[in-house]
Design a protein around this motif. Structure first.
Motif, PDB file in Angstrom:
ATOM      1  N   LYS A 238       5.371   2.801  -0.659  1.00 43.43           N
ATOM      2  CA  LYS A 238       5.896   3.206   0.365  1.00 43.43           C
ATOM      3  C   LYS A 238       6.563   4.663   0.669  1.00 43.43           C
ATOM      4  CE  LYS A 238       4.183  -0.287   2.719  1.00 43.43           C
ATOM      5  NZ  LYS A 238       2.987   0.026   3.861  1.00 43.43           N
ATOM      6  N   GLU A 239       7.179   4.842  -0.623  1.00 42.16           N
ATOM      7  CA  GLU A 239       7.963   6.062  -0.529  1.00 42.16           C
ATOM      8  C   GLU A 239       7.063   7.075  -0.796  1.00 42.16           C
ATOM      9  OE1 GLU A 239      11.756   8.147  -2.844  1.00 42.16           O
ATOM     10  OE2 GLU A 239      11.327   6.299  -3.583  1.00 42.16           O
ATOM     11  N   ALA A 240       6.182   7.034  -1.609  1.00 45.33           N
ATOM     12  CA  ALA A 240       5.464   8.176  -2.130  1.00 45.33           C
ATOM     13  C   ALA A 240       4.056   8.461  -1.168  1.00 45.33           C
ATOM     14  CB  ALA A 240       4.928   7.993  -3.492  1.00 45.33           C
ATOM     15  N   TYR A 241       3.571   7.111  -0.836  1.00 46.81           N
ATOM     16  CA  TYR A 241       2.442   7.037   0.130  1.00 46.81           C
ATOM     17  C   TYR A 241       2.512   6.328   1.525  1.00 46.81           C
ATOM     18  CZ  TYR A 241       0.876   9.007  -4.344  1.00 46.81           C
ATOM     19  OH  TYR A 241       0.681   9.535  -5.531  1.00 46.81           O
ATOM     20  N   PRO A 242       3.272   6.616   2.179  1.00 48.65           N
ATOM     21  CA  PRO A 242       3.696   5.821   3.454  1.00 48.65           C
ATOM     22  C   PRO A 242       2.413   5.441   4.296  1.00 48.65           C
ATOM     23  CG  PRO A 242       4.285   8.103   3.840  1.00 48.65           C
ATOM     24  CD  PRO A 242       3.862   8.044   2.431  1.00 48.65           C
ATOM     25  N   SER A 243       1.278   6.132   4.391  1.00 51.79           N
ATOM     26  CA  SER A 243       0.121   5.457   4.814  1.00 51.79           C
ATOM     27  C   SER A 243      -0.797   4.613   4.388  1.00 51.79           C
ATOM     28  CB  SER A 243      -0.762   6.768   5.145  1.00 51.79           C
ATOM     29  OG  SER A 243      -1.328   7.407   3.862  1.00 51.79           O
ATOM     30  N   HIS A 244      -0.195   4.283   3.053  1.00 51.32           N
ATOM     31  CA  HIS A 244      -1.271   3.295   2.219  1.00 51.32           C
ATOM     32  C   HIS A 244      -0.475   2.024   2.478  1.00 51.32           C
ATOM     33  CE1 HIS A 244      -2.534   6.390  -1.256  1.00 51.32           C
ATOM     34  NE2 HIS A 244      -2.865   6.715  -0.045  1.00 51.32           N
ATOM     35  N   ARG A 245      -1.450   1.117   2.495  1.00 51.40           N
ATOM     36  CA  ARG A 245      -1.149  -0.442   2.702  1.00 51.40           C
ATOM     37  C   ARG A 245      -1.148  -1.263   1.640  1.00 51.40           C
ATOM     38  NH1 ARG A 245      -4.716  -2.960   7.204  1.00 51.40           N
ATOM     39  NH2 ARG A 245      -6.379  -1.654   6.349  1.00 51.40           N
ATOM     40  N   ILE A 246      -0.393  -2.446   1.642  1.00 53.24           N
ATOM     41  CA  ILE A 246      -0.351  -3.062   0.274  1.00 53.24           C
ATOM     42  C   ILE A 246      -0.693  -4.572   0.565  1.00 53.24           C
ATOM     43  CG2 ILE A 246       1.194  -3.851  -1.479  1.00 53.24           C
ATOM     44  CD1 ILE A 246       2.704  -1.379  -0.665  1.00 53.24           C
ATOM     45  N   MET A 247      -1.463  -5.324  -0.240  1.00 56.00           N
ATOM     46  CA  MET A 247      -1.685  -6.774  -0.122  1.00 56.00           C
ATOM     47  C   MET A 247      -1.140  -7.287  -1.420  1.00 56.00           C
ATOM     48  SD  MET A 247      -5.172  -9.119   0.046  1.00 56.00           S
ATOM     49  CE  MET A 247      -5.328  -8.559   1.524  1.00 56.00           C
ATOM     50  N   GLY A 248      -0.010  -7.821  -1.268  1.00 57.40           N
ATOM     51  CA  GLY A 248       0.598  -8.601  -2.697  1.00 57.40           C
ATOM     52  C   GLY A 248       0.642  -9.909  -2.658  1.00 57.40           C
ATOM     53  N   GLU A 249       0.929 -10.541  -3.828  1.00 56.38           N
ATOM     54  CA  GLU A 249       0.657 -11.946  -4.044  1.00 56.38           C
ATOM     55  C   GLU A 249       1.900 -12.634  -3.324  1.00 56.38           C
ATOM     56  OE1 GLU A 249      -0.098 -15.423  -7.067  1.00 56.38           O
ATOM     57  OE2 GLU A 249       0.445 -13.630  -8.002  1.00 56.38           O
ATOM     58  N   GLU A 250       3.009 -12.017  -3.389  1.00 54.65           N
ATOM     59  CA  GLU A 250       4.107 -12.637  -3.061  1.00 54.65           C
ATOM     60  C   GLU A 250       4.640 -12.480  -1.721  1.00 54.65           C
ATOM     61  OE1 GLU A 250       4.832 -14.848  -5.162  1.00 54.65           O
ATOM     62  OE2 GLU A 250       3.908 -13.639  -6.979  1.00 54.65           O
ATOM     63  N   GLY A 251       3.670 -11.805  -0.930  1.00 59.54           N
ATOM     64  CA  GLY A 251       3.859 -11.618   0.375  1.00 59.54           C
ATOM     65  C   GLY A 251       4.761 -10.691   0.930  1.00 59.54           C
ATOM     66  N   PHE A 252       5.277  -9.615   0.056  1.00 58.40           N
ATOM     67  CA  PHE A 252       6.222  -8.781   0.633  1.00 58.40           C
ATOM     68  C   PHE A 252       5.427  -7.466   0.967  1.00 58.40           C
ATOM     69  CE2 PHE A 252       8.718 -11.023  -2.582  1.00 58.40           C
ATOM     70  CZ  PHE A 252       9.482 -11.655  -1.821  1.00 58.40           C
ATOM     71  N   GLY A 253       4.037  -7.321   1.041  1.00 55.11           N
ATOM     72  CA  GLY A 253       3.447  -6.428   1.504  1.00 55.11           C
ATOM     73  C   GLY A 253       3.144  -6.347   3.047  1.00 55.11           C
ATOM     74  N   ASP A 254       1.736  -5.882   3.233  1.00 54.37           N
ATOM     75  CA  ASP A 254       1.229  -5.753   4.834  1.00 54.37           C
ATOM     76  C   ASP A 254       0.510  -6.996   5.009  1.00 54.37           C
ATOM     77  OD1 ASP A 254       2.457  -3.090   5.493  1.00 54.37           O
ATOM     78  OD2 ASP A 254       1.230  -2.417   3.956  1.00 54.37           O
ATOM     79  N   ASN A 255       0.239  -7.205   6.270  1.00 55.32           N
ATOM     80  CA  ASN A 255      -0.731  -8.250   6.964  1.00 55.32           C
ATOM     81  C   ASN A 255      -1.840  -7.616   6.941  1.00 55.32           C
ATOM     82  OD1 ASN A 255      -2.061 -10.417   8.182  1.00 55.32           O
ATOM     83  ND2 ASN A 255      -1.226  -9.977   9.820  1.00 55.32           N
TER      84      ASN A 255
END
Length: 280
Positions: free
Chosen positions: A61-78
């Motif tokens: 998020k710091e380096a690429y704020p426009s990128h989204r994240i789908m993470g297993e533990e649920g701390f990313g984006d919907n």
């Protein structure tokens, strides 16, 4: 419209972050960590899983704020659509192995743009083996380029498959794969989808089957295998949905084609492939 992404920079950043996270995970073996369960008693999560995912999310998020994240533990984006750049992140794939064995687990990251794989990384932490690729540039294990996947006869092939799928279960009739196991040279099960998919991409295995994987489990491995000349589909040979759980069947081109023709399609034709219309 998607902003221009410097993929060389993303590639270098991801490798640096992965190795940094790997060092922190190795250091955790010298301390105690908390273990919880998620969907069932065998679905484990530790505070190291959560800390590692948060570490990556903060960096991304710091380096690429426009990128989204789908993470297993649920701390990313919907994430409900594949537009833009998405990081599919599994901070520790093979948590049960991490807890019980302190080996055979991996960090898995697949980065896609508009649904197309751009970069993939699977890091077997304790063995210090980083499988990685950039679209169109081939597959690498650490600094060495992996040779294109070779064709192997079924009788000389190794398949990664969990014994669950050839014994009584509620997802698939055991008759689908049991005959195949008598034909091939042998089976393996490492307890980490990421590692098993990476092994297919590296030519250590000829095929891999699983009946229940989430996008963060297979996104990186799918790209690695396809970049190496293999095939990765659902078990019934359909295109994989990057936004949902899938059955997964991956392998070299010959292995995938022959198994589909000689074992999976006959099971579908005789209507005994699936136990239920959908997996649970």
């Amino acid at each position: 419209m998607t902003q221009h992404t410097n993929w060389d920079n993303v590639y270098e950043d991801a490798i640096r972050w992965i190795r940094e996270a790997g060092q922190e995970i190795m250091a955790s073996f010298r301390t105690s960590f908390n273990i919880d369960t998620k969907s069932n008693p065998n679905d484990l999560v530790t505070d190291i899983d959560k800390q590692t995912e948060k570490f990556f999310i903060e960096k991304i998020k710091e380096a690429y704020p426009s990128h989204r994240i789908m993470g297993e533990e649920g701390f990313g984006d919907n994430i409900e659509q594949l537009n833009g750049v998405i990081w599919f992140l599994d901070p520790i794939d093979g948590t049960m192995n991490f807890v019980h064995q302190q080996t055979n687990f991996a960090i898995s990251i697949g980065i896609y743009e508009e649904g197309v794989g751009k970069l993939a990384f699977i890091y077997d932490v304790t063995k210090d083996e980083l499988y990685h690729c950039k679209k169109g540039s081939g597959v690498f294990l650490n600094d060495e380029k992996i040779k294109p996947l070779k064709t192997t006869n079924l009788s000389e092939s190794l398949l990664a498959i969990n014994a669950t799928w050839v014994t009584e279960n509620h997802r698939i009739d055991p008759r689908t794969f049991s005959p195949l196991l008598k034909k091939i040279r042998g089976t393996r099960s490492y307890g980490s989808a990421a590692i098993e998919l990476a092994y297919v991409a590296a030519g250590r295995l000829d095929g891999y089957v699983s009946l229940r994987l989430a996008p963060w489990d297979f996104a990186a491995g799918k790209m690695l295998i396809e970049e190496g000349g293999g095939i990765c589909t659902t078990v019934d040979n359909k295109e994989i949905d990057l936004l949902d759980k899938n059955t997964i069947f991956a392998g070299t081109e010959l292995f995938h084609t022959e198994v589909q023709k000689e074992y999976i399609q006959p099971a579908l034709d005789q209507n005994y492939y699936l136990r239920t219309p959908s997996s649970r």
